[in-house]
Scaffold this active site. Structure first.
Site, PDB file in Angstrom:
ATOM      1  N   ASP A 252      31.924  45.235  55.050  1.00 50.72           N
ATOM      2  CA  ASP A 252      30.760  45.430  55.919  1.00 50.72           C
ATOM      3  C   ASP A 252      31.165  46.315  57.098  1.00 50.72           C
ATOM      4  O   ASP A 252      32.334  46.600  57.300  1.00 50.72           O
ATOM      5  CB  ASP A 252      30.180  44.085  56.387  1.00 50.72           C
ATOM      6  CG  ASP A 252      31.157  43.284  57.233  1.00 50.72           C
ATOM      7  OD1 ASP A 252      32.307  43.108  56.813  1.00 50.72           O
ATOM      8  OD2 ASP A 252      30.778  42.831  58.329  1.00 50.72           O
TER       9      ASP A 252
ATOM     10  N   HIS B 155      34.070  44.662  46.902  1.00 46.55           N
ATOM     11  CA  HIS B 155      32.947  44.553  47.848  1.00 46.55           C
ATOM     12  C   HIS B 155      33.297  45.392  49.080  1.00 46.55           C
ATOM     13  O   HIS B 155      33.849  44.897  50.061  1.00 46.55           O
ATOM     14  CB  HIS B 155      32.712  43.091  48.223  1.00 46.55           C
ATOM     15  CG  HIS B 155      31.424  42.869  48.968  1.00 46.55           C
ATOM     16  ND1 HIS B 155      30.231  42.686  48.324  1.00 46.55           N
ATOM     17  CD2 HIS B 155      31.141  42.843  50.292  1.00 46.55           C
ATOM     18  CE1 HIS B 155      29.270  42.523  49.217  1.00 46.55           C
ATOM     19  NE2 HIS B 155      29.798  42.625  50.434  1.00 46.55           N
TER      20      HIS B 155
ATOM     21  N   ASP C 191      36.054  40.995  39.291  1.00 49.14           N
ATOM     22  CA  ASP C 191      36.066  42.343  39.841  1.00 49.14           C
ATOM     23  C   ASP C 191      34.662  42.931  39.764  1.00 49.14           C
ATOM     24  O   ASP C 191      34.347  43.725  38.887  1.00 49.14           O
ATOM     25  CB  ASP C 191      37.061  43.218  39.064  1.00 49.14           C
ATOM     26  CG  ASP C 191      37.024  44.668  39.548  1.00 49.14           C
ATOM     27  OD1 ASP C 191      36.607  44.897  40.702  1.00 49.14           O
ATOM     28  OD2 ASP C 191      37.413  45.557  38.755  1.00 49.14           O
TER      29      ASP C 191
ATOM     30  N   GLU D  45      36.173  41.088  48.152  1.00 48.45           N
ATOM     31  CA  GLU D  45      35.959  41.937  49.324  1.00 48.45           C
ATOM     32  C   GLU D  45      37.328  42.394  49.845  1.00 48.45           C
ATOM     33  O   GLU D  45      38.379  41.917  49.369  1.00 48.45           O
ATOM     34  CB  GLU D  45      35.189  41.183  50.423  1.00 48.45           C
ATOM     35  CG  GLU D  45      34.753  42.109  51.562  1.00 48.45           C
ATOM     36  CD  GLU D  45      33.668  41.529  52.474  1.00 48.45           C
ATOM     37  OE1 GLU D  45      33.249  40.377  52.279  1.00 48.45           O
ATOM     38  OE2 GLU D  45      33.238  42.265  53.391  1.00 48.45           O
TER      39      GLU D  45
END
Ligand code: G3I
Ligand code: 9MR
Length: 542
Positions: A155, A468, A511, A520
Site C-alpha cells: 500500500d 500484494h 502466490d 504482501e
C-alpha cells in the site's frame, strides 16, 4: 526443498526430502554438470513435521564444496542447485534496492530503476491534520508538509511504528559494519559522495520521519495515510487526500529510538550533512519527553480511517528501547535512570516487539555502557534467544529456526529477524555454531521451507510472481519488482483468498495478489534480509 539461490562454498549445505506419507531409506544421487555421479546414498527415516503436515528427511551435502551447478535426483524427481563462493551478490543488491523502488515523492529514473522507472507520486507536501491529531497550534484541517519516506508495503501509506524497526535495522547494519558499508556502492541517485550509500537511502526515510513530529510539542503522528487503501494504480495516479492521524506514544517512542541511533551515526558526517546529527538528537529528546508526559496514548483507528493500524498496547519494550538508544547517544543520566534491564524481555524482534532491539544496541556498545548498566544480564538475554534458535535449527525436522508460533502475518520477517539475532550472538561470542545456524536458517527464506517457494521476488526457481504490491500489479511489467521478500505462510487467511493449499501454518501461503496476509511485501520484512545478507557476506570475506 533446497536453497534455490545458492549454497556457499565452505558453508553447510542441507537438502530436505518431503512427502505426504512417511518414508524410509530413499536412494538419491547427485550429479555434477558433466553428469558424473559425485555423491549418492539413502535418506534417514522421515520425521513428521506438523507445521506443514509433511514427512521430512534431511540430506547433508556439505562435503560437496566445489563451485558449480549440480543435480539432485530422487525417485523420478530432479532439481538443480548451485554452489558458489559469493552466491548472493545480486540478491544483496536487489534486496537493498527495494527501498529505492519504494520511495515516495520522487520519480524513479531509468538510470537507477531500469524498466521499473516511474513518475513521481505522493508529493505529500499538502497533508491534512486529521481531527484525531488536532491540537491548539494545529487544528483539524491544518496543512503540513511531510514528503519523502518509503511506502510501507504493497500500500502507499507511511506508518511511523513500522518505519521504526525498518530504519533501525538498516542503521544498525551500518553501525555494526561501518567499514564494510563505507566501501559498498549501491546504484541509487546519491551513489558515491561523502556519505555511504546505505545512509543516503536511510536519509530518504529519516527526513520524512522528522516531518512527522509536531514542532510545537514533540509529539509524533502515528501515520500519514489516505482515509482508505487505493486501488491497484501507479503512484502518480493516486488522488486521495493524505492525512496525518493521531499522535501516539508508540510513534513517539519508535521515533525517539530511531532518531537517537541516527544522531550518533550521522555525528561522523557533520561536514557532509551539517547540523543533521544535532537536529536528530533534539528531535529524539523532544519525542521522548512527549512520551513520558503522555505514556499511554494507544492508537485508536478513527471511524473514517481504514488503513493499517499498527496498534500496540504494550509499550514497556518501546520505552526501554528509546531510553537505551538515548542513553547510548547522550550518556545523560536522565535516560539511564529509566533503563530497567529486567523489563527488557522479548524474543525475536518485530514491529510490535522492540525489546531485543535494545539488547542488540546494548551488546554493540557494551564496553562504554558496562559501568552504568548491567550489560552482562542484557547480553545473557540476547544469547538465550539465540541459543533457542540454534537449538531449533539443530533439532527440528527441517533444520530451520522457525517453530509453530513463528508463523504469523509476516512470518518471513520473523525468519529474517531470527538471522539478525543469530548473527549478533556470533558477534558477541565468536562462537561459529551461531553462524552455522544462521546459514541453515537462511535457506528457509530461499526455499528450504514448507511451501517450496524461494520467497524473494526474482531469486530462485519458484518465486512469488504476484505479490500484494500495487506498483508490481499496475506497472504493466510482467515480473514483479525484484528483491522483495513476500510476507510468508501463516494460517490466518484473513484476506479470504481462495487457493490456499491447506491450513497448516508453514504451508498456508498462496502466490496471489489477493493474499495480503501471506504475499504482501513491507519495509520491515526486507530490512532483516538486507542486514543478514550483508553481515554474512562480511564474515564470508573476513
Ligand atoms: O497482538 C496479538 C497477540 O496478542 C496474539 O497472541 C496474536 C495471535 O495471532 O495476534 C497478535 O495480533 C496480530 C498482530 O498482527 C500483531 O502481531 C494479529 O493477529 C495480526 O492480524 C496482525 O497482523 C498485522 C497486519 O498488518 C494486520 O493488522 C501484521 O503484523 C502487520 O505486519 C500488517 O501490516 C500491514 C499494515 O497494516 C498495512 N500495510 C501493509 C502491512 C503488511 O501487510
Ligand atoms: O492493500 C491492503 C494491505 O496493504 C493491508 O495489509 C491489508 C490489511 O490491512 O489490507 C489491504 O487492503 C485490502 C482491504 O483491507 C480490504 N479490501 C481489499 C484491499 C486489498 O486490495
Amino acid at each position: 526443498r533446497y536453497n534455490q539461490v545458492s549454497y556457499l562454498k565452505g558453508r553447510n549445505k542441507l537438502i530436505n526430502i518431503v512427502a505426504i506419507s512417511g518414508f524410509t531409506n530413499k536412494s538419491y544421487t547427485i550429479y555434477n554438470s558433466t553428469d558424473d555421479i559425485i555423491m549418492s546414498g539413502t535418506t534417514d527415516n522421515s520425521d513428521f513435521w506438523s507445521d506443514s503436515g509433511e514427512h521430512v528427511a534431511t540430506v547433508d551435502i556439505s562435503s560437496i564444496d566445489t563451485e558449480g551447478v549440480y543435480r539432485f535426483a530422487i525417485d523420478e524427481m530432479e532439481v538443480s542447485f548451485n554452489i558458489q563462493e559469493d552466491g548472493y551478490q545480486e540478491l544483496r543488491e536487489q534486496a537493498f534496492k527495494y527501498y529505492y523502488y519504494n520511495r515516495a515523492s520522487t520519480a524513479l529514473t531509468p538510470v537507477y530503476a531500469g524498466e521499473y522507472a516511474r513518475n513521481e507520486g505522493h508529493p505529500d507536501n499538502r497533508v491534512i491534520v486529521h481531527a484525531s491529531a488536532a491540537s491548539a497550534e494545529r487544528p483539524a484541517g491544518t496543512i503540513i508538509s511531510a514528503p519523502k519516506g518509503w511506502y510501507d508495503a504493497g500500500d502507499y501509506n507511511k506508518y511511523i511504528v513500522n518505519s521504526g524497526i525498518s530504519t533501525y535495522t538498516l542503521l544498525a547494519a551500518y553501525e555494526h559494519y561501518p567499514t564494510f558499508y563505507q566501501n559498498l556502492d549501491f546504484t541509487i541517485p546519491e551513489q558515491g559522495g561523502d556519505i555511504p550509500d546505505i545512509l543516503d537511502e536511510i536519509i530518504w526515510n529519516l527526513d520524512w520521519m522528522l516531518a512527522m513530529q509536531d514542532p510545537n510539542d514533540g509529539g509524533v503522528y502515528h501515520k500519514l495515510t489516505g482515509l482508505n487503501f487505493s486501488g491497484n494504480i501507479m503512484p502518480d495516479q493516486y488522488t486521495f487526500d493524505r492525512y496525518v492521524v493521531q499522535k501516539t506514544t508508540a510513534a513517539a517512542l519508535n521515533f525517539a529510538a530511531v532518531t537517537a541511533v541516527a544522531a550518533r551515526v550521522f555525528a561522523s558526517y557533520e561536514s557532509a550533512k551539517p547540523t543533521y546529527s544535532a537536529t536528530l538528537l533534539q528531535a529524539a529528546k523532544n519525542a521522548y519527553s512527549w512520551a513520558k508526559s503522555n505514556p499511554n496514548i494507544y492508537y485508536t483507528q478513527p471511524n473514517d480511517v481504514q488503513t493499517g493500524a499498527y496498534g500496540d498496547d504494550n509499550l514497556t519494550d518501546e520505552f526501554q528501547w528509546a531510553a537505551v538508544e538515548l542513553f547510548i547517544s547522550t550518556n545523560d543520566a536522565q535516560y539511564k535512570d529509566d533503563i530497567v534491564i529486567n523489563e527488557i524481555d522479548g524474543g525475536v524482534p518485530g514491529w510490535q516487539d522492540t525489546a531485543t532491539l535494545a539488547l542488540i544496541s546494548i551488546a554493540h556498545h557494551a564496553s562504554s555502557l558496562s559501568n552504568d548498566i548491567d550489560v552482562l544480564t542484557a547480553n545473557d538475554k540476547l544469547l538465550t534467544i539465540a541459543d533457542q534458535l540454534r537449538n531449533t535449527v539443530n533439532t527440528s525436522p527441517m533444520k530451520i529456526a522457525m517453530t509453530t508460533n513463528d508463523y504469523v502475518w509476516g512470518s518471513n520477517g520473523v525468519a529474517g529477524n531470527q538471522l539478525v539475532v543469530l548473527i549478533r550472538a556470533y558477534e558477541l561470542t565468536a562462537n561459529e555454531t551461531y553462524l552455522d545456524a544462521a546459514y541453515k536458517a537462511l535457506d528457509y527464506l530461499l526455499g528450504r521451507n514448507g511451501t517450496g517457494y524461494s520467497f524473494v521476488t526474482g531469486f530462485g526457481d519458484k518465486t512469488p510472481l504476484d505479490p500484494h504490491h500495487r506498483i508490481s500489479v499496475a506497472d504493466n511489467i510482467s515480473l514483479p519488482v525484484p528483491g522483495m521478500i513476500s510476507g510468508g505462510p501463516h494460517s490466518g487467511q484473513q484476506d479470504g483468498c481462495s487457493g490456499y493449499p491447506n491450513n497448516n501454518p508453514a504451508s498456508s501461503f498462496v502466490d496471489d495478489y489477493c493474499s495480503y496476509s501471506t504475499n504482501e511485501v513491507t519495509i520491515n520484512w526486507n530490512a532483516p534480509l538486507v542486514y543478514s545478507l550483508h553481515a554474512l557476506h562480511n564474515y564470508q570475506n573476513s
